[in-house]
Design a protein around this motif. Structure first.
Motif, mmCIF file in Angstrom:
data_model
loop_
_atom_site.group_PDB
_atom_site.id
_atom_site.type_symbol
_atom_site.label_atom_id
_atom_site.label_comp_id
_atom_site.label_asym_id
_atom_site.label_seq_id
_atom_site.Cartn_x
_atom_site.Cartn_y
_atom_site.Cartn_z
ATOM 1 N N VAL A 30 34.228 -6.715 16.822
ATOM 2 C CA VAL A 30 34.880 -6.732 18.315
ATOM 3 C C VAL A 30 33.553 -7.507 19.259
ATOM 4 O O VAL A 30 33.831 -8.160 20.255
ATOM 5 N N LEU A 31 32.067 -7.196 18.874
ATOM 6 C CA LEU A 31 31.139 -7.946 19.769
ATOM 7 C C LEU A 31 31.339 -9.603 19.192
ATOM 8 O O LEU A 31 31.147 -10.350 20.256
ATOM 9 N N LEU A 32 31.529 -9.723 18.020
ATOM 10 C CA LEU A 32 31.775 -11.254 17.789
ATOM 11 C C LEU A 32 32.813 -12.063 18.688
ATOM 12 O O LEU A 32 32.686 -13.003 18.985
ATOM 13 N N GLU A 33 33.873 -11.053 18.753
ATOM 14 C CA GLU A 33 35.158 -11.639 19.565
ATOM 15 C C GLU A 33 34.675 -11.876 21.154
ATOM 16 O O GLU A 33 34.993 -12.897 21.454
ATOM 17 N N ARG A 34 34.069 -11.046 21.494
ATOM 18 C CA ARG A 34 33.494 -10.880 23.022
ATOM 19 C C ARG A 34 32.768 -12.264 22.989
ATOM 20 O O ARG A 34 32.927 -13.175 24.043
ATOM 21 N N ALA B 148 31.581 -17.953 24.414
ATOM 22 C CA ALA B 148 31.059 -19.385 23.907
ATOM 23 C C ALA B 148 32.093 -20.558 24.247
ATOM 24 O O ALA B 148 31.801 -21.683 24.546
ATOM 25 N N VAL B 149 33.331 -20.133 23.974
ATOM 26 C CA VAL B 149 34.567 -21.039 24.163
ATOM 27 C C VAL B 149 34.622 -21.575 25.613
ATOM 28 O O VAL B 149 34.739 -22.742 25.982
ATOM 29 N N ALA B 150 34.427 -20.395 26.406
ATOM 30 C CA ALA B 150 34.703 -20.901 27.817
ATOM 31 C C ALA B 150 33.493 -21.592 28.412
ATOM 32 O O ALA B 150 33.598 -22.329 29.400
ATOM 33 N N GLN B 151 32.374 -21.399 27.763
ATOM 34 C CA GLN B 151 31.253 -22.185 28.382
ATOM 35 C C GLN B 151 30.863 -23.458 27.115
ATOM 36 O O GLN B 151 29.632 -23.772 27.616
ATOM 37 N N ASP B 152 31.663 -23.698 26.350
ATOM 38 C CA ASP B 152 31.240 -24.850 25.587
ATOM 39 C C ASP B 152 30.126 -24.937 24.735
ATOM 40 O O ASP B 152 29.414 -25.688 24.660
ATOM 41 N N ILE C 6 36.243 -20.161 13.237
ATOM 42 C CA ILE C 6 37.394 -20.867 13.159
ATOM 43 C C ILE C 6 38.859 -19.772 12.996
ATOM 44 O O ILE C 6 39.607 -19.859 13.900
ATOM 45 N N PRO C 7 38.733 -19.175 12.014
ATOM 46 C CA PRO C 7 39.870 -18.009 11.709
ATOM 47 C C PRO C 7 39.891 -17.082 12.967
ATOM 48 O O PRO C 7 40.859 -16.648 13.272
ATOM 49 N N LEU C 8 38.633 -16.735 13.495
ATOM 50 C CA LEU C 8 38.423 -15.876 14.400
ATOM 51 C C LEU C 8 39.310 -16.354 15.905
ATOM 52 O O LEU C 8 39.790 -15.822 16.517
ATOM 53 N N GLU D 186 41.431 -18.774 15.797
ATOM 54 C CA GLU D 186 42.824 -18.691 15.551
ATOM 55 C C GLU D 186 43.651 -17.416 16.103
ATOM 56 O O GLU D 186 44.514 -17.367 16.691
ATOM 57 N N ASP D 187 43.096 -16.363 15.625
ATOM 58 C CA ASP D 187 43.543 -14.939 15.780
ATOM 59 C C ASP D 187 43.594 -14.826 17.222
ATOM 60 O O ASP D 187 44.479 -14.173 17.805
ATOM 61 N N LEU D 188 42.386 -15.176 18.109
ATOM 62 C CA LEU D 188 42.213 -14.734 19.381
ATOM 63 C C LEU D 188 43.002 -15.818 20.384
ATOM 64 O O LEU D 188 43.215 -15.749 21.457
ATOM 65 N N GLY D 189 43.820 -16.851 19.664
ATOM 66 C CA GLY D 189 44.414 -17.824 20.866
ATOM 67 C C GLY D 189 43.686 -18.760 21.257
ATOM 68 O O GLY D 189 43.755 -19.318 22.422
ATOM 69 N N LEU D 190 42.356 -18.848 20.895
ATOM 70 C CA LEU D 190 41.493 -19.684 21.465
ATOM 71 C C LEU D 190 41.339 -21.019 20.787
ATOM 72 O O LEU D 190 40.602 -21.830 21.536
ATOM 73 N N ILE D 191 42.168 -21.293 19.621
ATOM 74 C CA ILE D 191 41.530 -22.319 18.945
ATOM 75 C C ILE D 191 42.077 -23.751 19.563
ATOM 76 O O ILE D 191 41.674 -24.835 19.259
ATOM 77 N N GLY D 192 43.170 -23.590 20.463
ATOM 78 C CA GLY D 192 43.357 -24.944 21.274
ATOM 79 C C GLY D 192 42.262 -25.293 22.184
ATOM 80 O O GLY D 192 41.806 -26.392 22.332
ATOM 81 N N ALA D 193 41.934 -24.141 22.823
ATOM 82 C CA ALA D 193 40.719 -24.709 24.065
ATOM 83 C C ALA D 193 39.542 -24.939 23.270
ATOM 84 O O ALA D 193 38.873 -25.830 23.466
ATOM 85 N N LEU D 194 39.237 -24.002 22.006
ATOM 86 C CA LEU D 194 37.922 -24.800 21.471
ATOM 87 C C LEU D 194 38.095 -25.963 20.777
ATOM 88 O O LEU D 194 37.181 -26.631 20.892
#
Ligand code: C2E
Ligand code: CA
Ligand code: CA
Ligand code: CA
Length: 275
Positions: free
Chosen positions: A24-28, A33-37, A77-79, A81-89
């Protein structure tokens, strides 16, 4: 739920609880990290096996985490994908990498990995076109690597995406070749330019006759289909020599260089011969 009391079933073992909390912490952290590049591109050299010349780099994502150190892509990367962040990342990483690649010698290509789920995203070709336009990187210098697992889902959708990417002028490579399935049909019917032979087969060449035969067959197959062949995971001069003798075109691996940061690329470029 975890209840105390002797007669209650404990659903979570304590260590599992820790694991869940850590996830859960890693997801947060990853969302942030993705939002802030914060995730950055590293680059590994691709070398012409015949001449030894540098021909390009593969971008490999690295996540410098404040307390966990460098988190490897196999974890985040798998995380993503699960969180729907892969496109933005991916878009953030590719924008950064394409911008950096415009300052490299023009003969050098940039290879980027796409996640299988991205091929089912109808917005993908448009997003990549936008990155190319914004950064000014010549489309023919960009190579997109997809694994065979990208082709087991909605093949029609994947085919449409690949077709649109091809129209942009980028190159397409099939990654980790031989580890998925129905690969031969895909090679024949999809617009790939390159085959990347999986590290597992390449590493096995030194002492496993079967690995050698498989690599030899894949190189032959690639050649007869007019595809460029790339071997990844080359760690020794012996294996590089075997691949050269087989006629494999391009090599990648620790023998030629590990993935390094953009800063270190500048040093490499001042030392390496470029064709
Ligand atoms: P891959 O695309 O098959 O990349 C090759 C992996 O092999 C990289 O691991 C690279 O560091 C490693 N490697 C290269 N040469 C050698 C060698 O000589 N010996 C050994 N033992 N290993 C070698 P890495 O960087 O940990 O990346 C792992 C995987 O994560 C990649 O496998 C790719 O599937 C995925 N990945 C990395 N960056 C991205 C990204 O930006 N987007 C997506 N979707 N996936 C990524
Ligand atoms: Ca790859
Ligand atoms: Ca690979
Ligand atoms: Ca791989």
């Amino acid at each position: 739920a975890k209840l105390d009391g002797r007669r209650c079933v404990r659903i979570f073992e304590p260590e599992m609880d820790v694991e869940m909390r850590s996830r859960v912490l890693l997801e947060r952290d990853l969302r942030q990290a993705v939002a802030q590049d914060v995730v950055v591109p590293h680059y590994q050299p691709l070398v012409d096996l015949r001449t030894g010349a540098l021909v390009g780099f593969e971008m490999l994502a690295r996540w410098p985490h404040p307390t966990r150190g460098m988190v490897p892509p196999d974890v985040f990367i798998p995380l993503a994908e699960d969180l729907g962040l892969i496109g933005a990342l991916t878009e953030g990483l590719m924008r950064q990498a394409c911008r950096e690649a415009t300052s490299w010698p023009h003969a050098l290509t940039l290879a980027c990995n796409l996640s299988p789920v991205q091929l089912c995203d109808p917005g993908l070709p448009g997003a990549i076109r936008a990155v190319l336009n914004e950064t000014g990187l010549l489309p023919s210098r960009l190579e997109l690597e997809v694994t065979e697992s990208a082709l087991v889902g909605d093949l029609a959708l994947a085919r449409a995406s690949l077709g649109q990417l091809k129209v942009l002028g980028v190159r397409l490579a099939i990654d980790d070749f031989g580890t998925g399935y129905s690969s031969l049909r895909h090679l024949q019917s999809l617009p790939f330019d390159k085959i990347k032979i999986d590290r597992g087969f390449v590493a096995g060449m030194a002492d496993n006759i079967d690995s050698g035969k498989i690599v030899s067959a894949v190189v032959g197959l690639g050649r007869s289909l007019g595809l460029v062949t790339v071997a990844e995971g080359i760690e020794t001069e012996t294996i590089a020599g075997l691949l050269r003798d087989l006629g494999c075109d391009i090599g990648q691996g620790w023998l030629f260089g590990r993935p390094v940061s953009a800063d270190q690329i500048v040093t490499i470029l001042s030392e390496e011969p470029v064709e």
